[in-house]
Design a protein around this motif. Structure first.
Motif, PDB file in Angstrom:
ATOM      1  N   SER A  34       0.956  -1.037   0.157  1.00 41.13           N
ATOM      2  CA  SER A  34       0.165   0.098  -0.114  1.00 41.13           C
ATOM      3  C   SER A  34       0.835   1.256   0.080  1.00 41.13           C
ATOM      4  O   SER A  34       1.820   1.384   0.716  1.00 41.13           O
ATOM      5  CB  SER A  34      -0.918  -0.043   1.157  1.00 41.13           C
ATOM      6  N   LEU A  35       0.720   2.092  -0.806  1.00 38.83           N
ATOM      7  CA  LEU A  35       1.537   3.284  -1.187  1.00 38.83           C
ATOM      8  C   LEU A  35       0.723   4.695  -0.829  1.00 38.83           C
ATOM      9  O   LEU A  35      -0.517   4.687  -1.198  1.00 38.83           O
ATOM     10  CB  LEU A  35       2.083   3.549  -2.563  1.00 38.83           C
ATOM     11  N   PHE A  36       1.253   5.722  -0.320  1.00 38.74           N
ATOM     12  CA  PHE A  36       0.899   6.642  -0.048  1.00 38.74           C
ATOM     13  C   PHE A  36       1.945   7.832  -0.343  1.00 38.74           C
ATOM     14  O   PHE A  36       3.067   7.853   0.075  1.00 38.74           O
ATOM     15  CB  PHE A  36       0.521   7.077   1.422  1.00 38.74           C
ATOM     16  N   ASP A  37       1.667   8.784  -1.256  1.00 35.63           N
ATOM     17  CA  ASP A  37       2.727   9.716  -1.879  1.00 35.63           C
ATOM     18  C   ASP A  37       4.029   8.818  -2.486  1.00 35.63           C
ATOM     19  O   ASP A  37       5.343   9.160  -2.193  1.00 35.63           O
ATOM     20  CB  ASP A  37       3.055  10.947  -0.988  1.00 35.63           C
ATOM     21  N   GLY A  38       3.704   7.815  -3.083  1.00 34.24           N
ATOM     22  CA  GLY A  38       4.980   6.975  -3.703  1.00 34.24           C
ATOM     23  C   GLY A  38       5.604   6.192  -2.488  1.00 34.24           C
ATOM     24  O   GLY A  38       6.550   5.660  -3.151  1.00 34.24           O
ATOM     25  N   ALA A  39       5.297   6.314  -1.310  1.00 33.19           N
ATOM     26  CA  ALA A  39       6.171   5.481  -0.440  1.00 33.19           C
ATOM     27  C   ALA A  39       5.345   4.527   0.407  1.00 33.19           C
ATOM     28  O   ALA A  39       3.941   4.729   0.687  1.00 33.19           O
ATOM     29  CB  ALA A  39       6.792   6.325   0.783  1.00 33.19           C
ATOM     30  N   PRO A  40       5.588   3.309   0.525  1.00 36.87           N
ATOM     31  CA  PRO A  40       5.091   2.506   1.372  1.00 36.87           C
ATOM     32  C   PRO A  40       4.267   2.945   2.720  1.00 36.87           C
ATOM     33  O   PRO A  40       5.121   3.582   3.313  1.00 36.87           O
ATOM     34  CB  PRO A  40       6.113   1.326   1.643  1.00 36.87           C
ATOM     35  N   ALA A  41       3.053   2.757   2.697  1.00 40.53           N
ATOM     36  CA  ALA A  41       2.318   3.228   3.721  1.00 40.53           C
ATOM     37  C   ALA A  41       3.014   2.488   5.325  1.00 40.53           C
ATOM     38  O   ALA A  41       2.794   3.262   6.497  1.00 40.53           O
ATOM     39  CB  ALA A  41       0.957   3.123   3.677  1.00 40.53           C
ATOM     40  N   GLY A  42       3.047   1.309   5.074  1.00 40.99           N
ATOM     41  CA  GLY A  42       3.406   0.407   6.152  1.00 40.99           C
ATOM     42  C   GLY A  42       4.731   0.778   6.975  1.00 40.99           C
ATOM     43  O   GLY A  42       5.070   0.603   8.005  1.00 40.99           O
ATOM     44  N   GLY A  43       5.908   1.251   6.012  1.00 38.06           N
ATOM     45  CA  GLY A  43       7.118   2.123   6.597  1.00 38.06           C
ATOM     46  C   GLY A  43       7.107   3.351   7.137  1.00 38.06           C
ATOM     47  O   GLY A  43       8.071   3.866   7.653  1.00 38.06           O
ATOM     48  N   ARG A  44       5.620   3.898   7.441  1.00 40.40           N
ATOM     49  CA  ARG A  44       5.501   5.177   7.774  1.00 40.40           C
ATOM     50  C   ARG A  44       5.339   5.100   9.293  1.00 40.40           C
ATOM     51  O   ARG A  44       4.881   4.214   9.934  1.00 40.40           O
ATOM     52  CB  ARG A  44       4.486   5.936   7.139  1.00 40.40           C
ATOM     53  N   ASP A  45       5.578   6.332  10.168  1.00 38.52           N
ATOM     54  CA  ASP A  45       4.903   6.598  11.260  1.00 38.52           C
ATOM     55  C   ASP A  45       3.232   6.624  11.034  1.00 38.52           C
ATOM     56  O   ASP A  45       2.770   7.411  10.405  1.00 38.52           O
ATOM     57  CB  ASP A  45       5.519   7.964  11.779  1.00 38.52           C
ATOM     58  N   MET A  46       2.564   5.639  11.482  1.00 38.64           N
ATOM     59  CA  MET A  46       1.185   5.417  11.681  1.00 38.64           C
ATOM     60  C   MET A  46       0.401   6.739  12.145  1.00 38.64           C
ATOM     61  O   MET A  46      -0.383   7.111  11.328  1.00 38.64           O
ATOM     62  CB  MET A  46       0.641   4.069  12.307  1.00 38.64           C
ATOM     63  N   ARG A  47       0.777   7.136  13.115  1.00 42.58           N
ATOM     64  CA  ARG A  47       0.237   8.451  13.719  1.00 42.58           C
ATOM     65  C   ARG A  47       0.480   9.502  12.747  1.00 42.58           C
ATOM     66  O   ARG A  47      -0.797  10.318  12.250  1.00 42.58           O
ATOM     67  CB  ARG A  47       0.987   8.983  14.900  1.00 42.58           C
ATOM     68  N   ALA A  48       1.448   9.725  11.898  1.00 43.72           N
ATOM     69  CA  ALA A  48       1.565  10.959  11.255  1.00 43.72           C
ATOM     70  C   ALA A  48       0.745  10.612   9.769  1.00 43.72           C
ATOM     71  O   ALA A  48       0.130  11.521   9.172  1.00 43.72           O
ATOM     72  CB  ALA A  48       2.821  11.174  10.484  1.00 43.72           C
ATOM     73  N   LEU A  49       0.627   9.225   9.432  1.00 44.04           N
ATOM     74  CA  LEU A  49      -0.107   8.742   8.289  1.00 44.04           C
ATOM     75  C   LEU A  49      -1.598   9.431   8.450  1.00 44.04           C
ATOM     76  O   LEU A  49      -2.156   9.627   7.831  1.00 44.04           O
ATOM     77  CB  LEU A  49       0.024   7.402   7.836  1.00 44.04           C
ATOM     78  N   ARG A  50      -2.010   8.762   9.773  1.00 42.26           N
ATOM     79  CA  ARG A  50      -3.284   9.002  10.074  1.00 42.26           C
ATOM     80  C   ARG A  50      -3.819  10.419  10.190  1.00 42.26           C
ATOM     81  O   ARG A  50      -5.113  10.678  10.071  1.00 42.26           O
ATOM     82  CB  ARG A  50      -3.816   8.206  11.251  1.00 42.26           C
ATOM     83  N   ARG A  51      -3.053  11.361  10.208  1.00 46.90           N
ATOM     84  CA  ARG A  51      -3.154  12.810  10.417  1.00 46.90           C
ATOM     85  C   ARG A  51      -3.355  13.480   9.238  1.00 46.90           C
ATOM     86  O   ARG A  51      -4.216  14.097   8.817  1.00 46.90           O
ATOM     87  CB  ARG A  51      -1.965  13.598  11.079  1.00 46.90           C
ATOM     88  N   ARG A  52      -2.681  12.880   7.934  1.00 46.02           N
ATOM     89  CA  ARG A  52      -2.968  12.909   6.770  1.00 46.02           C
ATOM     90  C   ARG A  52      -4.175  12.485   6.091  1.00 46.02           C
ATOM     91  O   ARG A  52      -4.591  12.869   5.114  1.00 46.02           O
ATOM     92  CB  ARG A  52      -1.540  12.767   5.915  1.00 46.02           C
ATOM     93  N   ILE A  53      -4.445  11.272   6.417  1.00 49.32           N
ATOM     94  CA  ILE A  53      -5.610  10.399   5.956  1.00 49.32           C
ATOM     95  C   ILE A  53      -6.367  10.182   7.037  1.00 49.32           C
ATOM     96  O   ILE A  53      -6.573   9.426   7.796  1.00 49.32           O
ATOM     97  CB  ILE A  53      -5.214   9.132   5.437  1.00 49.32           C
ATOM     98  N   GLY A  54      -7.728  10.879   7.077  1.00 48.58           N
ATOM     99  CA  GLY A  54      -8.523  10.904   8.010  1.00 48.58           C
ATOM    100  C   GLY A  54      -9.812   9.793   7.689  1.00 48.58           C
ATOM    101  O   GLY A  54     -10.217  10.138   6.530  1.00 48.58           O
ATOM    102  N   LEU A  55     -10.045   8.996   8.407  1.00 49.04           N
ATOM    103  CA  LEU A  55     -11.167   7.905   8.210  1.00 49.04           C
ATOM    104  C   LEU A  55     -12.528   8.178   9.186  1.00 49.04           C
ATOM    105  O   LEU A  55     -12.281   8.352  10.213  1.00 49.04           O
ATOM    106  CB  LEU A  55     -10.381   6.444   8.346  1.00 49.04           C
ATOM    107  N   VAL A  56     -13.439   8.456   8.323  1.00 53.87           N
ATOM    108  CA  VAL A  56     -14.863   8.221   8.997  1.00 53.87           C
ATOM    109  C   VAL A  56     -15.568   6.879   8.891  1.00 53.87           C
ATOM    110  O   VAL A  56     -15.735   6.289   7.768  1.00 53.87           O
ATOM    111  CB  VAL A  56     -15.558   9.426   8.426  1.00 53.87           C
TER     112      VAL A  56
END
Length: 197
Positions: A34-56
């Protein structure tokens, strides 16, 4: 792309919710990446990722847990070092964006109507100003007027804030009136994709 209004359609059980939960790392793929902005989502800081992608979530009750609407919507801002007055101002703006006034600030979210709970859940995500807003069946259980109002508010958010919107629904006809592009899922697989215009 940034600013797109994307619809994900399919019957119940088609895989819409599962796909959405992969977008901000609530689920991780058992294969593939799973990629976000071209980088693997799994290798990211999940808290930072969730600040950028808000899920309702599909069921607003799954997102609400505080004693007042103000505290519930403000929860996403905790730990950001904001002064109390700035937090309340942002909560007010988020509520206004979803069509709720100041009279809701001190109300118990569990005593609201289904449509009001849904709006509070959306406000609780947009208060953090994510760049991507992901909504799972945001109009489910609402009457035609409520559906139209929610979708109009979501469209206005996109225009005002430049957000990317990803909206999942089983109602392809309703969705096609609002989104630019649609992905249709069937049995967890992409069955069709195209533009609505």
């Amino acid at each position: 792309p940034p600013g797109m209004y994307l619809g994900i359609a399919g019957r119940s059980g088609a895989g819409k919710t599962t796909l959405l939960q992969h977008l901000n790392g609530l689920l991780t793929p058992s294969s593939g990446t799973s990629l976000f902005d071209g980088a693997p989502a799994g290798g990211r800081d999940m808290r930072a990722l969730r600040r950028r992608i808000g899920l309702v979530f599909q069921r607003p009750e799954d997102q609400l847990f505080e004693e007042t609407v103000c505290r519930d919507v403000a929860f996403g801002l905790s730990g950001r070092g904001l002064r109390a007055v700035e937090t309340v101002n942002r909560v007010r703006k988020a509520l206004e964006a979803v069509g709720l006034g100041e009279e809701f600030l001190e109300r118990n979210p569990f005593e609201l109507s289904h449509g009001e709970k849904r709006r509070v859940a959306i406000a609780g995500v947009i208060v953090t100003n994510p760049s991507v807003l992901v909504l799972d069946e945001p109009t489910e259980g609402l009457d035609p007027r409520g559906r139209r109002e929610i979708l109009d508010r979501i469209g206005a958010l996109r225009k005002e804030r430049g957000m990317t919107i990803i909206l999942a629904s089983h109602d392809l006809e309703q969705m096609a009136r609002h989104v630019e592009n649609v992905l249709v899922l069937d049995g967890g697989r992409l069955a069709a994709a195209g533009c609505t215009g």
